[in-house]
Design a protein around this motif. Sequence first.
Motif, PDB file in Angstrom:
ATOM      1  N   THR A  20       0.832  -1.205   0.000  1.00 16.78           N
ATOM      2  CA  THR A  20       0.000   0.000   0.000  1.00 16.78           C
ATOM      3  C   THR A  20       0.866   1.254   0.000  1.00 16.78           C
ATOM      4  O   THR A  20       0.563   2.226  -0.709  1.00 16.78           O
ATOM      5  CB  THR A  20      -0.920   0.016   1.224  1.00 16.78           C
ATOM      6  OG1 THR A  20      -1.746  -1.148   1.206  1.00 16.78           O
ATOM      7  CG2 THR A  20      -1.810   1.249   1.225  1.00 16.78           C
ATOM      8  N   ASP A  21       1.954   1.234   0.780  1.00 14.66           N
ATOM      9  CA  ASP A  21       2.862   2.390   0.805  1.00 14.66           C
ATOM     10  C   ASP A  21       3.466   2.646  -0.577  1.00 14.66           C
ATOM     11  O   ASP A  21       3.619   3.803  -0.993  1.00 14.66           O
ATOM     12  CB  ASP A  21       3.982   2.152   1.817  1.00 14.66           C
ATOM     13  CG  ASP A  21       3.500   2.229   3.257  1.00 14.66           C
ATOM     14  OD1 ASP A  21       2.414   2.779   3.481  1.00 14.66           O
ATOM     15  OD2 ASP A  21       4.207   1.714   4.140  1.00 14.66           O
ATOM     16  N   ILE A  22       3.806   1.587  -1.278  1.00 20.77           N
ATOM     17  CA  ILE A  22       4.398   1.744  -2.612  1.00 20.77           C
ATOM     18  C   ILE A  22       3.346   2.271  -3.597  1.00 20.77           C
ATOM     19  O   ILE A  22       3.656   3.129  -4.443  1.00 20.77           O
ATOM     20  CB  ILE A  22       4.997   0.407  -3.090  1.00 20.77           C
ATOM     21  CG1 ILE A  22       6.223   0.063  -2.226  1.00 20.77           C
ATOM     22  CG2 ILE A  22       5.397   0.473  -4.564  1.00 20.77           C
ATOM     23  CD1 ILE A  22       6.821  -1.286  -2.510  1.00 20.77           C
ATOM     24  N   LEU A  26       3.574   5.704  -5.736  1.00 19.07           N
ATOM     25  CA  LEU A  26       3.388   5.787  -7.189  1.00 19.07           C
ATOM     26  C   LEU A  26       2.384   6.888  -7.536  1.00 19.07           C
ATOM     27  O   LEU A  26       2.550   7.605  -8.536  1.00 19.07           O
ATOM     28  CB  LEU A  26       2.903   4.442  -7.734  1.00 19.07           C
ATOM     29  CG  LEU A  26       3.958   3.326  -7.832  1.00 19.07           C
ATOM     30  CD1 LEU A  26       3.287   2.017  -8.236  1.00 19.07           C
ATOM     31  CD2 LEU A  26       5.050   3.689  -8.831  1.00 19.07           C
ATOM     32  N   ALA A  27       1.349   7.016  -6.709  1.00 18.03           N
ATOM     33  CA  ALA A  27       0.357   8.071  -6.940  1.00 18.03           C
ATOM     34  C   ALA A  27       0.973   9.453  -6.719  1.00 18.03           C
ATOM     35  O   ALA A  27       0.738  10.389  -7.492  1.00 18.03           O
ATOM     36  CB  ALA A  27      -0.842   7.865  -6.029  1.00 18.03           C
ATOM     37  N   PHE A  61      -1.892  -3.470 -10.776  1.00 16.76           N
ATOM     38  CA  PHE A  61      -1.945  -2.216 -10.022  1.00 16.76           C
ATOM     39  C   PHE A  61      -0.763  -1.296 -10.336  1.00 16.76           C
ATOM     40  O   PHE A  61      -0.744  -0.147  -9.913  1.00 16.76           O
ATOM     41  CB  PHE A  61      -1.993  -2.513  -8.518  1.00 16.76           C
ATOM     42  CG  PHE A  61      -3.365  -2.876  -8.041  1.00 16.76           C
ATOM     43  CD1 PHE A  61      -4.241  -1.906  -7.596  1.00 16.76           C
ATOM     44  CD2 PHE A  61      -3.793  -4.197  -8.057  1.00 16.76           C
ATOM     45  CE1 PHE A  61      -5.514  -2.235  -7.168  1.00 16.76           C
ATOM     46  CE2 PHE A  61      -5.069  -4.536  -7.627  1.00 16.76           C
ATOM     47  CZ  PHE A  61      -5.935  -3.555  -7.186  1.00 16.76           C
ATOM     48  N   ALA A  62       0.228  -1.807 -11.031  1.00 14.77           N
ATOM     49  CA  ALA A  62       1.357  -0.988 -11.470  1.00 14.77           C
ATOM     50  C   ALA A  62       1.753  -1.424 -12.869  1.00 14.77           C
ATOM     51  O   ALA A  62       1.360  -2.503 -13.336  1.00 14.77           O
ATOM     52  CB  ALA A  62       2.539  -1.121 -10.509  1.00 14.77           C
ATOM     53  N   GLU A  63       2.499  -0.580 -13.541  1.00 14.78           N
ATOM     54  CA  GLU A  63       2.986  -0.916 -14.871  1.00 14.78           C
ATOM     55  C   GLU A  63       4.342  -0.263 -15.095  1.00 14.78           C
ATOM     56  O   GLU A  63       4.690   0.732 -14.433  1.00 14.78           O
ATOM     57  CB  GLU A  63       1.999  -0.477 -15.955  1.00 14.78           C
ATOM     58  CG  GLU A  63       1.727   1.004 -15.997  1.00 14.78           C
ATOM     59  CD  GLU A  63       0.668   1.371 -17.016  1.00 14.78           C
ATOM     60  OE1 GLU A  63      -0.096   0.479 -17.427  1.00 14.78           O
ATOM     61  OE2 GLU A  63       0.605   2.558 -17.395  1.00 14.78           O
ATOM     62  N   GLU A  76      -5.708  -1.459 -12.943  1.00 14.45           N
ATOM     63  CA  GLU A  76      -6.536  -1.815 -11.796  1.00 14.45           C
ATOM     64  C   GLU A  76      -6.560  -0.697 -10.757  1.00 14.45           C
ATOM     65  O   GLU A  76      -7.587  -0.457 -10.117  1.00 14.45           O
ATOM     66  CB  GLU A  76      -6.034  -3.119 -11.158  1.00 14.45           C
ATOM     67  CG  GLU A  76      -6.263  -4.343 -12.008  1.00 14.45           C
ATOM     68  CD  GLU A  76      -7.734  -4.543 -12.357  1.00 14.45           C
ATOM     69  OE1 GLU A  76      -8.574  -4.401 -11.444  1.00 14.45           O
ATOM     70  OE2 GLU A  76      -8.039  -4.829 -13.523  1.00 14.45           O
ATOM     71  N   ALA A  77      -5.434  -0.001 -10.593  1.00 12.82           N
ATOM     72  CA  ALA A  77      -5.402   1.135  -9.674  1.00 12.82           C
ATOM     73  C   ALA A  77      -6.340   2.234 -10.162  1.00 12.82           C
ATOM     74  O   ALA A  77      -7.036   2.879  -9.367  1.00 12.82           O
ATOM     75  CB  ALA A  77      -3.978   1.670  -9.543  1.00 12.82           C
ATOM     76  N   LEU A  78      -6.374   2.436 -11.472  1.00 14.11           N
ATOM     77  CA  LEU A  78      -7.285   3.422 -12.049  1.00 14.11           C
ATOM     78  C   LEU A  78      -8.728   3.046 -11.778  1.00 14.11           C
ATOM     79  O   LEU A  78      -9.547   3.885 -11.406  1.00 14.11           O
ATOM     80  CB  LEU A  78      -7.038   3.527 -13.555  1.00 14.11           C
ATOM     81  CG  LEU A  78      -7.974   4.464 -14.329  1.00 14.11           C
ATOM     82  CD1 LEU A  78      -7.850   5.885 -13.818  1.00 14.11           C
ATOM     83  CD2 LEU A  78      -7.670   4.399 -15.816  1.00 14.11           C
ATOM     84  N   ARG A  79      -9.068   1.773 -11.938  1.00 11.65           N
ATOM     85  CA  ARG A  79     -10.443   1.324 -11.696  1.00 11.65           C
ATOM     86  C   ARG A  79     -10.844   1.534 -10.247  1.00 11.65           C
ATOM     87  O   ARG A  79     -11.958   1.976  -9.950  1.00 11.65           O
ATOM     88  CB  ARG A  79     -10.580  -0.147 -12.078  1.00 11.65           C
ATOM     89  CG  ARG A  79     -10.483  -0.396 -13.574  1.00 11.65           C
ATOM     90  CD  ARG A  79     -10.599  -1.874 -13.896  1.00 11.65           C
ATOM     91  NE  ARG A  79     -11.873  -2.423 -13.455  1.00 11.65           N
ATOM     92  CZ  ARG A  79     -12.197  -3.708 -13.555  1.00 11.65           C
ATOM     93  NH1 ARG A  79     -11.316  -4.564 -14.056  1.00 11.65           N
ATOM     94  NH2 ARG A  79     -13.366  -4.129 -13.158  1.00 11.65           N
ATOM     95  N   VAL A  80      -9.934   1.217  -9.330  1.00 15.37           N
ATOM     96  CA  VAL A  80     -10.230   1.421  -7.906  1.00 15.37           C
ATOM     97  C   VAL A  80     -10.405   2.908  -7.606  1.00 15.37           C
ATOM     98  O   VAL A  80     -11.320   3.307  -6.874  1.00 15.37           O
ATOM     99  CB  VAL A  80      -9.104   0.823  -7.031  1.00 15.37           C
ATOM    100  CG1 VAL A  80      -9.283   1.227  -5.576  1.00 15.37           C
ATOM    101  CG2 VAL A  80      -9.084  -0.694  -7.154  1.00 15.37           C
ATOM    102  N   GLY A  81      -9.533   3.730  -8.187  1.00 12.72           N
ATOM    103  CA  GLY A  81      -9.630   5.161  -7.971  1.00 12.72           C
ATOM    104  C   GLY A  81     -10.934   5.747  -8.491  1.00 12.72           C
ATOM    105  O   GLY A  81     -11.574   6.564  -7.823  1.00 12.72           O
TER     106      GLY A  81
END
Length: 262
Positions: A20-22, A26-27, A61-63, A76-81
């Motif tokens: 989660t910290d990473i 990234l955000a 969640f990252a690329e 996936e991070a975009l979808r959650v956001g």
Amino acid sequence: MEKPSDSNGKQKVRSAEVGTDILKALAQLSPATSLSRLAEHVQMPASKVHRYLQALIASGFAEQNPATNHYGLGREALRVGLAALNSMDVLKVAALPLAELRDELNETCFVAVWGNQGATVVHIEPAVRAVTVVTQLGSVLPLLSSSTGLVFSAFLPNRETEELREIEVQTSGAHPLADPRDYALLREQIRDRGLHHVHGLLMPGVDALSAPVFNAVGKVAAVMTIVGPASLFHADENGPAAQRLLAASRAVSWRMGFQPSA
């Protein structure tokens, strides 16, 4: 003696916290960052960050950009956001801070959003005393003659307010903000201060203070306003009520996902 299952459970929780910290880093370093910069930001060894990044990439969640080798948030991070943004209702988020603001100041407080006709009152917390200011739910406040409308005018694009401004100037005769230069200057001052006050402008003997609430993409989502009789409420932009209003509006903005620029 600690059971193996307890130890494994704590390790999984810790791994989730590191992941989660990473993701947060990234955000914060978006749109992309190098491994070394990311490791420095989270204060972890690059080899450890790299292992977590591989897991985050595998889960979407990252690329990693193959041309630069830099890392960023994945699909996936975009979808959650986006799901989190869609669940943010400014009225729900502002309800408790608005009630707390009313309790602390014992003045009528309300939230307005921008509707088809202009600034529209959608939630009210009335003062608890004999002398109060009656603000109706659903009332549409003028753009140029209310602190709420003027705060909206300062932070909304011109195309959304210009027609309403022209109508109000034409119907009110010699309006003090009829000159576009005076209007532009006032909007700039409101943006600089982050709030605005009026003394008896909309209603004689009534003072008001307003501050904007921003959403995650930096757009004004609502305006929070304190209003009261001038004999009891002093709408001083440097006074305690103004500071309390700013704290409340910023707290709601933060909860909406707003990150002010440095």
